[in-house]
Motif scaffolding. Structure first.
Motif, PDB file in Angstrom:
ATOM      1  N   UNK A 190       0.910  -1.264   0.013  1.00 25.64           N
ATOM      2  CA  UNK A 190      -0.059  -0.240  -0.045  1.00 25.64           C
ATOM      3  C   UNK A 190       0.915   1.345  -0.078  1.00 25.64           C
ATOM      4  N   UNK A 191       1.798   1.365   0.764  1.00 26.70           N
ATOM      5  CA  UNK A 191       2.487   2.522   1.060  1.00 26.70           C
ATOM      6  C   UNK A 191       4.036   2.426   0.452  1.00 26.70           C
ATOM      7  N   UNK A 192       4.541   1.276  -0.068  1.00 21.46           N
ATOM      8  CA  UNK A 192       5.961   1.224  -0.301  1.00 21.46           C
ATOM      9  C   UNK A 192       7.125   1.262   0.731  1.00 21.46           C
ATOM     10  N   UNK A 193       6.685   1.299   2.103  1.00 21.81           N
ATOM     11  CA  UNK A 193       7.276   1.527   3.120  1.00 21.81           C
ATOM     12  C   UNK A 193       8.126   0.099   3.527  1.00 21.81           C
ATOM     13  N   UNK A 194       9.247   0.102   3.711  1.00 24.67           N
ATOM     14  CA  UNK A 194      10.200  -1.204   3.844  1.00 24.67           C
ATOM     15  C   UNK A 194       9.859  -1.618   5.301  1.00 24.67           C
ATOM     16  N   UNK A 195       9.994  -2.776   5.728  1.00 27.08           N
ATOM     17  CA  UNK A 195      10.082  -3.053   7.334  1.00 27.08           C
ATOM     18  C   UNK A 195      10.731  -4.407   7.385  1.00 27.08           C
ATOM     19  N   UNK A 196      11.657  -4.853   6.546  1.00 25.37           N
ATOM     20  CA  UNK A 196      12.140  -6.071   6.925  1.00 25.37           C
ATOM     21  C   UNK A 196      13.283  -6.689   5.892  1.00 25.37           C
ATOM     22  N   UNK A 197      13.775  -7.662   5.911  1.00 27.38           N
ATOM     23  CA  UNK A 197      14.899  -8.251   4.710  1.00 27.38           C
ATOM     24  C   UNK A 197      14.240  -9.669   4.465  1.00 27.38           C
ATOM     25  N   UNK A 198      14.491 -10.114   3.104  1.00 26.09           N
ATOM     26  CA  UNK A 198      13.909 -11.621   2.952  1.00 26.09           C
ATOM     27  C   UNK A 198      14.877 -11.946   1.824  1.00 26.09           C
ATOM     28  N   UNK A 199      14.950 -13.446   1.619  1.00 26.62           N
ATOM     29  CA  UNK A 199      15.814 -13.795   0.501  1.00 26.62           C
ATOM     30  C   UNK A 199      15.255 -14.994  -0.006  1.00 26.62           C
ATOM     31  N   UNK A 200      15.382 -15.193  -1.247  1.00 23.58           N
ATOM     32  CA  UNK A 200      15.035 -16.500  -2.326  1.00 23.58           C
ATOM     33  C   UNK A 200      15.665 -17.609  -1.757  1.00 23.58           C
ATOM     34  N   UNK A 201      14.698 -18.699  -1.536  1.00 20.64           N
ATOM     35  CA  UNK A 201      15.319 -20.089  -1.153  1.00 20.64           C
ATOM     36  C   UNK A 201      15.178 -21.041  -2.383  1.00 20.64           C
ATOM     37  N   UNK A 202      14.459 -20.789  -3.191  1.00 24.01           N
ATOM     38  CA  UNK A 202      14.187 -21.498  -4.486  1.00 24.01           C
ATOM     39  C   UNK A 202      13.506 -20.476  -5.431  1.00 24.01           C
ATOM     40  N   UNK A 203      13.432 -20.836  -6.814  1.00 19.54           N
ATOM     41  CA  UNK A 203      12.704 -20.009  -7.461  1.00 19.54           C
ATOM     42  C   UNK A 203      11.277 -19.584  -7.055  1.00 19.54           C
ATOM     43  N   UNK A 204      11.019 -18.437  -6.764  1.00 17.53           N
ATOM     44  CA  UNK A 204       9.704 -18.209  -6.311  1.00 17.53           C
ATOM     45  C   UNK A 204       9.339 -18.338  -4.921  1.00 17.53           C
ATOM     46  N   UNK A 205      10.222 -18.545  -4.080  1.00 15.51           N
ATOM     47  CA  UNK A 205      10.039 -18.808  -2.629  1.00 15.51           C
ATOM     48  C   UNK A 205      11.006 -18.108  -1.789  1.00 15.51           C
ATOM     49  N   UNK A 206      10.381 -17.356  -0.954  1.00 13.16           N
ATOM     50  CA  UNK A 206      11.173 -16.385  -0.125  1.00 13.16           C
ATOM     51  C   UNK A 206      11.169 -17.143   1.455  1.00 13.16           C
ATOM     52  N   UNK A 207      12.066 -16.478   2.236  1.00 11.98           N
ATOM     53  CA  UNK A 207      11.942 -16.854   3.559  1.00 11.98           C
ATOM     54  C   UNK A 207      12.408 -15.450   4.457  1.00 11.98           C
ATOM     55  N   UNK A 208      11.837 -15.037   5.201  1.00 13.15           N
ATOM     56  CA  UNK A 208      12.045 -14.108   6.290  1.00 13.15           C
ATOM     57  C   UNK A 208      11.683 -14.517   7.618  1.00 13.15           C
ATOM     58  N   UNK A 209      11.678 -13.419   8.868  1.00  8.99           N
ATOM     59  CA  UNK A 209      11.270 -13.858  10.029  1.00  8.99           C
ATOM     60  C   UNK A 209       9.713 -13.859  10.387  1.00  8.99           C
ATOM     61  N   UNK A 210       9.347 -14.576  11.235  1.00 12.04           N
ATOM     62  CA  UNK A 210       7.954 -14.461  11.668  1.00 12.04           C
ATOM     63  C   UNK A 210       7.732 -13.191  12.182  1.00 12.04           C
ATOM     64  N   UNK A 211       8.389 -12.577  12.944  1.00  9.90           N
ATOM     65  CA  UNK A 211       7.900 -11.311  13.398  1.00  9.90           C
ATOM     66  C   UNK A 211       8.089 -10.123  12.378  1.00  9.90           C
ATOM     67  N   UNK A 212       8.497 -10.599  11.086  1.00  5.89           N
ATOM     68  CA  UNK A 212       8.273  -9.490   9.935  1.00  5.89           C
ATOM     69  C   UNK A 212       6.803 -10.123   9.189  1.00  5.89           C
ATOM     70  N   UNK A 213       6.569 -11.234   9.020  1.00  2.00           N
ATOM     71  CA  UNK A 213       5.414 -11.556   8.284  1.00  2.00           C
ATOM     72  C   UNK A 213       4.783 -12.694   9.173  1.00  2.00           C
ATOM     73  N   UNK A 214       3.897 -12.358  10.135  1.00  3.41           N
ATOM     74  CA  UNK A 214       3.458 -13.333  11.111  1.00  3.41           C
ATOM     75  C   UNK A 214       2.321 -14.190  10.666  1.00  3.41           C
TER      76      UNK A 214
END
Length: 834
Positions: free
Chosen positions: A540-564
């Motif tokens: 909605x806002x484009x505001x950043x709030x965390x980091x993540x990385x791809x672990x397979x094509x089209x699959x991302x991992x990040x923290x539970x407290x970033x995307x709960x």
């Protein structure tokens, strides 16, 4: 805790009875309440003659009840000692009961924030066993005797139903000016149905404490006699297929009230006055909620979705044309959520707020559903209570449904806060506990014996991993010869090792030669690794709030407290190449929507979230352009005392890299899933990959470790203790170390996930299987994944190099190196500590 409110506020300000209060509220909430209590007192103007009045009505079971015996009140709800000996039965319908207090943990934060905002705030408890209409009439008699006027009612859950009766008895608005309801089940909830079905977690919790009664005794003898509970059954007007007020629609396995009581409850629920234009609603969404039920011979079959707050479905909360706002969060946590508190204060002040959105979540989200039976819910309740310390009941039974911690789920819009208070607290405790292990690493480094910090078993695993990498990279006969010689030396060491064999010197030769051979790949691998790391942003806002990385094509991992939750993921995106170009220009990056409908899974203990990513970005870029970083489950990817490298988006800004000025310092045995390391990170770095020198991911970064004073307060750069009121995002805190979740433990956890997703009828099992397969392949053959490097157009660039163009947000100076590890820049592009 039955003490007077002013007394408890005094204890919070002065630090008195700290152990007791920490046990009651929990440490994170206690720390926040102490700051609020002190600020509220400092903000109090002794010359102010009148402050606007706010009366707070708690939800069902949120008021403390005492039974009158021989003319004296005896506290029952909630007294765990009394409940242990069957005291709950004293509350059965027909006994004389008075409400003389409030369960504080779910509400005290909002109470203090309202006081801090300038309101004269007090709790208004009531007998929640009664019909809301009866309780409302009784409360109005109390307020009339006090001669109050211009009151704002703030009401949680059942309190909002009580307020509907109160407002109707004040049609001229001489007393009540505004009513703000939070999580109110205006058309009922399935929670009472699950109570009478013996499948609600509350019933299991009570039975676990009561040594004299089982679940059947508690429901049949006490709970089903409460008119207030029965009236909260789902309205047949909105659920005509399941008339819960008709006893014939209940399965034989359930224990509903008698038909007379059901008929009276249905009549009372329909007769409750509708809200008028003084009312405004805050409705919870985004939590798995029972939204429908179907009876069969074996019991109920419940349909659940995230279109509610875990207790009240959204459509059973929405009432007519009443203005409403939506907050993501669990029913019992709503009043502790910062965004809800901010909205409540603004609504009480002016009748308007921008703190919460006025639109519900997308209807497409209803596709994220599951169907469960009564038996399944009972089993889940059994598991839930068995994994807890049941003595926690002494603090408050409501801690199960009214968790006092203000978690990220409670925020409608994500923020760059990054580390939650609970995550930071636990990381700090584990960091202190690993001090002995870290001292061993420091000593081995100081004595120039770096391998002494590790066991022979871990060193052998590390040597095997190095040799597999070397073998995969060998393209000449000479390189293959070196690889075979090193592997032969390692095998000889393993076969011949005994008490007199100098294990470490042999491994030193293997490890040393392998590391030197591989060191030339460092920079090339860093380029590939950096492409797979992205910034988590709000769609909605484009505001950043965390980091993540791809672990397979089209699959991302990040923290539970970033995307709960899946709802948070549905409102988020990942932005790749949000970084500086080689000529210092700011690249705008490529933004890909997250797709929780294809895969979403989160685990709070390991602080991880895995989510599918859309195949195409908003600008047409393909997700395959950014490669992936395989999750290698084998141990031996790094040894203690070695440098780690972190690619991250600190403060959710542009991508930055930490090289070398960071060391893996501990792998604590308890708990056996974290790694400690030094190096620079900041809030917003949550979810970043932590790499070895071979650029294999060794950990999922999830928290910084703060510097602390002698009494455990977090230090800031100014030397003063951290103030959560003035710096809620912890930007002034001094961070001295970091903690990440070990990849080997994440892989071990994910191995059972495909079967779990299939059993639950949830999507994404094949995507997790792909993640695991790619990790196994990388572990087996030692190859490093390469991603397609796409030439980026560089308009107005001062030069246009031929071939492929890649970017790194750092400068690297390379000189001649000795036969040991290469000389690389130290934290050239890292953010300042903190």
């Amino acid at each position: 805790m039955q003490n007077d409110l002013s007394e408890i506020e005094s204890w919070l300000r002065t630090g008195a009875h700290e152990a007791e209060l920490r046990a009651h509220f929990g440490s994170p909430l206690y720390d926040e309440l102490t700051g609020l209590a002190r600020a509220a007192e400092a903000n109090l103007n002794p010359f102010e003659t009148r402050r606007p009045k706010v009366l707070f009505l708690p939800g069902m079971m949120g008021s403390r009840l005492s039974v009158i015996e021989n003319g004296q009140p005896y506290h029952v709800w909630i007294d765990p000692v009394d409940i242990t000996t069957g005291g709950l039965s004293k509350l059965k319908w027909g006994s004389t009961v008075v409400a003389n207090g409030t369960v504080l943990a779910p509400y005290f934060k909002m109470y203090l924030r309202l006081k801090l905002a300038g309101f004269d705030t007090e709790f208004l408890p009531y007998d929640w066993r009664q019909s809301p209409a009866v309780s409302g009439t009784a409360l109005m008699r109390q307020l009339t005797k006090r001669g109050l006027s211009d009151i704002t009612l703030v009401c949680h859950s059942m309190g909002g139903l009580v307020a509907r009766q109160m407002a109707a008895e004040d049609p001229n608005r001489r007393m009540i000016s505004r009513v703000i309801t939070i999580g109110t089940p205006n058309f009922g909830s399935y929670a009472p149905m699950q109570v009478f079905d013996l499948s609600h977690g509350m019933v299991r919790a009570l039975a676990a404490v009561d040594l004299t009664q089982d679940r059947t005794d508690i429901v049949k003898g006490t709970l089903r006699g409460f008119p207030g509970l029965v009236e909260l059954l789902p309205s047949p007007d909105l659920r005509p297929d399941q008339d819960a007020f008709n006893r014939k629609s209940w399965p034989k396995t359930a224990l509903p009230p008698q038909q007379t009581a059901l008929t009276q409850a249905a009549k009372a629920a329909r007769a409750l006055p509708a809200p008028d234009d003084r009312f405004q609603q805050i409705i919870g969404v985004g939590v798995l909620t029972t939204i429908a039920a179907t009876a069969n011979e074996a019991g109920f079959e419940y349909t659940q979705s995230q279109d509610g707050d875990g207790t009240v479905p959204r459509d059973l909360a929405e009432m007519g044309t009443v203005p409403r706002f939506y907050a993501e969060g669990k029913h019992g946590r709503l009043c502790n959520a910062s965004a809800v508190i901010a909205a409540t204060i603004e609504l009480a002040e002016s009748g308007a707020t921008n703190a919460l959105p006025t639109a519900p979540p997308a209807s497409a989200f209803e596709s994220l559903r599951r169907t469960v039976t009564s038996e399944t819910l009972r089993a889940e309740a059994e598991h839930d209570i068995d994994t807890r310390d049941e003595t926690a009941f002494a603090g408050s039974f409501l801690s199960r449904e009214m968790d006092p911690v203000d978690t990220p789920q409670a925020h409608t819009q994500p923020s760059a806060k990054g580390y939650t208070a609970e995550v930071v607290r636990d990381a700090a405790l584990r960091w202190r506990a690993s001090d002995t292990e870290r001292q061993t690493v420091r000593q081995s480094q100081a004595e120039a014996r770096p391998l002494q910090a590790e066991t022979p078993e871990r060193l052998d695993a590390y040597a095997r991993r190095l040799i597999s990498q070397l073998d995969a990279a060998s393209t000449t006969n000479e390189a293959r010869k070196i690889s075979r010689q090193l592997e032969g030396a390692r095998r000889d060491m393993v076969e011949l090792q005994g008490p007199d064999l100098p294990v470490i010197p042999i491994l030193e030769r293997v490890i040393g030669e392998a590391e030197e051979f591989l060191s030339v790949m460092f920079i090339k691998r860093a380029v590939v690794a950096a492409r797979a790391v992205g910034r988590i942003v709000s769609r909605d806002t484009g505001r950043g709030f965390g980091t993540g990385f791809l672990i397979a094509p089209g699959v991302l991992i990040t923290n539970h407290h970033v995307l709960a939750t899946a709802l948070q993921a549905d409102r988020a995106a990942v932005q790749f190449r949000y970084e500086l170009e080689i000529d210092s220009r700011e690249a705008q990056g490529h933004t890909f929507a997250l797709d929780p409908h294809r895969l979403f899974y989160a685990d709070a203990r390991l602080d991880l979230a895995v989510v599918a990513v859309a195949p195409m970005a908003e600008d047409g870029a393909a997700i395959t352009e950014f490669g992936f970083l395989p999750l290698i489950g084998v141990e031996g990817k790094i040894r203690k005392g070695q440098p780690v490298n972190i690619i991250q988006h600190p403060l959710a800004g542009r991508k930055q890299v930490v090289f070398r000025d960071s060391l893996l310092s501990a792998l604590p045995d308890d708990p056996d899933f974290v790694a400690h390391y030094t190096g620079d990170t900041q809030p917003g770095s949550s979810g970043a990959p932590v790499f070895s020198d071979l650029w294999e991911v060794i950990a999922l970064h999830h928290s910084g470790v703060p510097d602390e004073t002698a009494n455990g307060q977090y230090l800031t750069h100014s030397g003063a203790p951290w103030n959560p009121l003035t710096d809620p995002e912890m930007r002034t805190v001094v961070w001295i170390a970091n903690e990440g979740i070990r990849i080997s433990r994440i892989v071990r956890h994910l191995e059972s996930l495909p079967e779990h997703l299939l059993a639950q009828g949830q999507p994404g099992a094949h995507l997790i299987e792909d993640v695991l397969a790619r990790g196994r392949q990388a572990a087996r053959d030692g190859t490093f994944p390469t991603s397609p490097i796409v030439t980026e157009r560089m308009p107005d660039a001062p030069f246009a190099p031929s071939g492929h163009t890649v970017t790194l947000p750092l400068q690297i100076s390379i000189g001649q190196a000795a036969v040991t590890a290469p000389n690389r820049a130290s934290s050239v592009a890292s953010p300042p500590r903190g």
